[in-house]
Write a protein that holds these residues in place. Structure first.
Motif, PDB file in Angstrom:
ATOM      1  N   GLU A  80      42.414  42.447  82.794  1.00  0.00           N
ATOM      2  CA  GLU A  80      40.965  42.653  82.693  1.00  0.00           C
ATOM      3  C   GLU A  80      40.476  43.663  83.733  1.00  0.00           C
ATOM      4  O   GLU A  80      39.583  44.469  83.458  1.00  0.00           O
ATOM      5  CB  GLU A  80      40.220  41.330  82.887  1.00  0.00           C
ATOM      6  CG  GLU A  80      40.381  40.342  81.740  1.00  0.00           C
ATOM      7  CD  GLU A  80      41.591  39.432  81.900  1.00  0.00           C
ATOM      8  OE1 GLU A  80      41.617  38.370  81.270  1.00  0.00           O
ATOM      9  OE2 GLU A  80      42.523  39.804  82.674  1.00  0.00           O
ATOM     10  N   ARG A 117      41.785  47.443  82.645  1.00  0.00           N
ATOM     11  CA  ARG A 117      41.127  47.993  81.447  1.00  0.00           C
ATOM     12  C   ARG A 117      41.917  49.138  80.811  1.00  0.00           C
ATOM     13  O   ARG A 117      41.378  50.210  80.506  1.00  0.00           O
ATOM     14  CB  ARG A 117      39.718  48.494  81.782  1.00  0.00           C
ATOM     15  CG  ARG A 117      38.789  47.419  82.316  1.00  0.00           C
ATOM     16  CD  ARG A 117      37.366  47.901  82.344  1.00  0.00           C
ATOM     17  NE  ARG A 117      37.217  49.155  83.055  1.00  0.00           N
ATOM     18  CZ  ARG A 117      36.151  49.960  82.955  1.00  0.00           C
ATOM     19  NH1 ARG A 117      35.168  49.634  82.159  1.00  0.00           N
ATOM     20  NH2 ARG A 117      36.088  51.081  83.653  1.00  0.00           N
ATOM     21  N   TRP A 168      31.688  50.479  83.970  1.00  0.00           N
ATOM     22  CA  TRP A 168      31.763  49.052  83.676  1.00  0.00           C
ATOM     23  C   TRP A 168      30.528  48.657  82.863  1.00  0.00           C
ATOM     24  O   TRP A 168      29.502  48.268  83.411  1.00  0.00           O
ATOM     25  CB  TRP A 168      31.852  48.240  84.973  1.00  0.00           C
ATOM     26  CG  TRP A 168      33.178  48.384  85.633  1.00  0.00           C
ATOM     27  CD1 TRP A 168      33.592  49.398  86.435  1.00  0.00           C
ATOM     28  CD2 TRP A 168      34.295  47.494  85.511  1.00  0.00           C
ATOM     29  NE1 TRP A 168      34.885  49.211  86.840  1.00  0.00           N
ATOM     30  CE2 TRP A 168      35.349  48.050  86.291  1.00  0.00           C
ATOM     31  CE3 TRP A 168      34.509  46.292  84.836  1.00  0.00           C
ATOM     32  CZ2 TRP A 168      36.592  47.424  86.396  1.00  0.00           C
ATOM     33  CZ3 TRP A 168      35.740  45.692  84.964  1.00  0.00           C
ATOM     34  CH2 TRP A 168      36.760  46.242  85.725  1.00  0.00           C
ATOM     35  N   GLU A 200      34.619  54.605  78.638  1.00  0.00           N
ATOM     36  CA  GLU A 200      35.675  53.641  78.311  1.00  0.00           C
ATOM     37  C   GLU A 200      36.564  53.342  79.516  1.00  0.00           C
ATOM     38  O   GLU A 200      36.969  52.189  79.727  1.00  0.00           O
ATOM     39  CB  GLU A 200      36.525  54.186  77.156  1.00  0.00           C
ATOM     40  CG  GLU A 200      37.652  53.249  76.759  1.00  0.00           C
ATOM     41  CD  GLU A 200      38.515  53.820  75.634  1.00  0.00           C
ATOM     42  OE1 GLU A 200      39.551  53.213  75.320  1.00  0.00           O
ATOM     43  OE2 GLU A 200      38.149  54.886  75.089  1.00  0.00           O
ATOM     44  N   HIS A 201      36.855  54.356  80.339  1.00  0.00           N
ATOM     45  CA  HIS A 201      37.845  54.199  81.405  1.00  0.00           C
ATOM     46  C   HIS A 201      37.250  54.027  82.799  1.00  0.00           C
ATOM     47  O   HIS A 201      37.946  53.548  83.696  1.00  0.00           O
ATOM     48  CB  HIS A 201      38.794  55.397  81.410  1.00  0.00           C
ATOM     49  CG  HIS A 201      39.686  55.466  80.213  1.00  0.00           C
ATOM     50  ND1 HIS A 201      40.927  54.877  80.154  1.00  0.00           N
ATOM     51  CD2 HIS A 201      39.499  56.048  78.999  1.00  0.00           C
ATOM     52  CE1 HIS A 201      41.472  55.089  78.987  1.00  0.00           C
ATOM     53  NE2 HIS A 201      40.644  55.802  78.263  1.00  0.00           N
TER      54      HIS A 201
END
Length: 531
Positions: free
Chosen positions: A313, A316, A424, A420-421
């Motif tokens: 988690e 990611r 948050w 996406e990367h």
């Protein structure tokens, strides 16, 4: 008949009793209503006459009028925690209530703030210096520098090139007390090519490679030079820090790097600060120092079962737990035979340094905090955007992936990749990691830098530098200053090489310099569990 005459008397008596009871209740309610109102009025009058109680929130922000040349009645505004028994007048003690003192005691303490020049007592110990290699602008350098001045750092050795070396920026930096600016000239590079560490094998594996490797070598060579300047300036501790990193002195008795290092045992040579990495929550951050409050904790500050249990988690689908490095930065005691060991560590030619790792304090690394960081990193590197070629340029996997995306994708594709990367955006995952302690909120740097900004410190520095020199005078002095200052610094590095008198032949078998390292991956989980 008698009974008929008594009935009205009984009824009248009951009515009188009820009326009396109602009157008593009404008076009681009125009293209860008036009492708090009266107390509130009394408190207001006392507050107005006594000058008001200190608000811990507003007290942490300097008055915007508290700048050099301002009204003397307003210049008494200071950060909470600066008051001392000797500096507070008896009258102030008499007018201040115990409540006021309690309110202030819960506020952060910034004991080394004076005015923008930060003229602190030269006898204060320990004396701390920071060295950095930067090409940033004033919008990044000034908040970074003055934040660390608030923490008690007295001296800065700035090795500048690019934007930071332009006259409009460097003249401001040179005007700040305690700041020494060294320019990256051709003469400097030639001198450093003859320096001690250039001729030693531990750094040689990083030579003749572009981008991150080239920067790493520059930083190491600059650190070597800074050690000599620090020793000559009487510094006790030296720290190498980039201008996108802030020290977070958690665990100290006051918000102070000086206090933190003062408590270090005298037999300790180096202190390691694990790094926390910024975790941005938006894709439109402009000023990371005042807009980012969420950070991902270092492996060293987490229970191992939490770290590995939440690894997926927290990562990611990125190459590693952190986007970039995870091995922190170290502060070294200035002493004989000290040398850099890459940008993250120090070493000593004559002994194995005794080092400790702090359990609460950290380096806050604001990496990829702005979307523009994708393209700015790309523009500084001339590598081809292929998996094979980026290995020559970047040491860490995420940097390689980011460079390829920034070089090949459209603007919309880059934003989508960044969200996406890096960003948050998933509130559920974010809250889960905050509860587990992997993510944490840190507001102190944000408060300090915002306070400095609102106080007019940065604008005062710029305006003061502009008024001190005309453009013509500055350009003339710049040309002269470049050659004299770099020559002085270069000769110091060479002098250090000669004075220590240890041949490079003795170092042929030593290990390579410590590069930026990623935190442990899942492949390390079994070994950690067994330990």
């Amino acid at each position: 008949m008698k009974s008929m005459h008594r009935a009205p008397l009984i009824s009248s008596s009951s009515s009188s009793s009820s009326s009396s009871s109602n009157s008593f209740v009404s008076r009681l309610l009125l009293l209860l209503t008036l009492l708090p109102v009266s107390l509130a009025c009394l408190a207001f009058i006392l507050q107005w006459r006594g000058g008001g109680l200190a608000d811990p929130a507003s007290a942490s922000v300097i008055s915007s009028t508290s700048v050099p040349g301002g009204n003397s009645d307003l210049n008494h505004e200071v950060f909470p925690g600066m008051e001392t028994v000797s500096s507070v007048s008896p009258k102030a003690h008499q007018s201040s209530s115990d409540c006021s003192n309690l309110a202030r005691s819960s506020s952060p303490s910034f004991p080394y703030y004076g005015d923008w020049k930060f003229g602190v007592d030269s006898n204060l110990k320990p004396k701390i210096c920071i060295t950095t290699s930067t090409s940033a602008g004033l919008d990044q350098i000034l908040p970074w520098m003055f934040y660390h001045k608030v923490l008690g750092v007295s001296t800065f050795f700035l090795f500048v090139e690019g934007k930071a070396a332009t006259p409009s920026i460097s003249k401001v930096l040179e005007s700040i007390p305690g700041v020494k600016v060294i320019y990256r000239t051709k003469e400097l590079e030639e001198k450093q090519a003859k320096s001690r560490i250039w001729n030693e094998t531990w750094l040689s594996s990083f030579f003749y490679k572009p981008c991150n490797y080239e920067l790493f070598v520059k930083q190491s060579l600059n650190m070597e030079m800074a050690i000599v300047m620090a020793r000559d300036a009487g510094m006790d501790w030296i720290l190498h820090l980039d201008t996108d990193e802030l020290i977070y002195p958690a665990g100290a008795r006051e918000y102070s790097l000086r206090r933190l290092l003062l408590d270090v045992p005298p037999n300790v040579d180096m202190v390691i600060f694990p790094n926390y990495e910024s975790s941005v929550e938006r894709d439109d951050i402009k000023d990371p120092f005042t807009e980012v409050s969420m950070f991902k904790k270092n492996y060293d500050h987490l229970p191992k079962d939490t770290y590995f249990g939440m690894y997926k988690e927290a990562t990611r689908n990125n190459p590693n737990y952190f986007l970039t490095y995870g091995n922190g930065k170290s502060v070294a005691r200035v002493q004989d035979h000290l040398r850099p060991n890459g940008a993250h560590r120090w070493h000593n030619y004559m002994k194995t340094p005794n080092e400790i790792k702090l359990e609460e304090a950290a380096v806050l690394h604001y990496t990829y905090a702005k979307f523009s960081d994708l393209t700015s990193r790309r523009d500084r590197c001339g590598c081809k955007p292929t998996k094979e070629d980026v290995k020559r340029c970047f040491m860490l996997d995420f940097d390689r992936s980011a460079f390829i995306i920034a070089s090949t994708a459209t603007e919309d594709e880059m934003i989508s990749w960044y969200r996406e990367h890096v960003v948050w955006g998933d509130k559920e995952v974010k809250m889960k990691l905050l509860r587990k302690g992997i993510l944490t909120r840190i507001y102190s740097p944000m408060v300090v830098i915002q306070a400095l900004k609102e106080s007019g410190v940065f604008s005062s520095v710029v305006s003061s530098a502009s008024s001190n020199l005309s453009k013509k005078q500055f350009l003339a002095s710049m040309h002269k200053g470049n050659s004299s200052k770099t020559t002085e610094a270069e000769s110091l590095a060479l002098k250090d090489k000669e004075s220590q008198g240890i041949s490079a032949r003795h170092l042929l078998g030593t290990e390579s310099a410590v590069p930026p390292l990623s935190p442990p991956g899942m492949e390390h989980a079994r070994f950690v569990t067994e330990d």
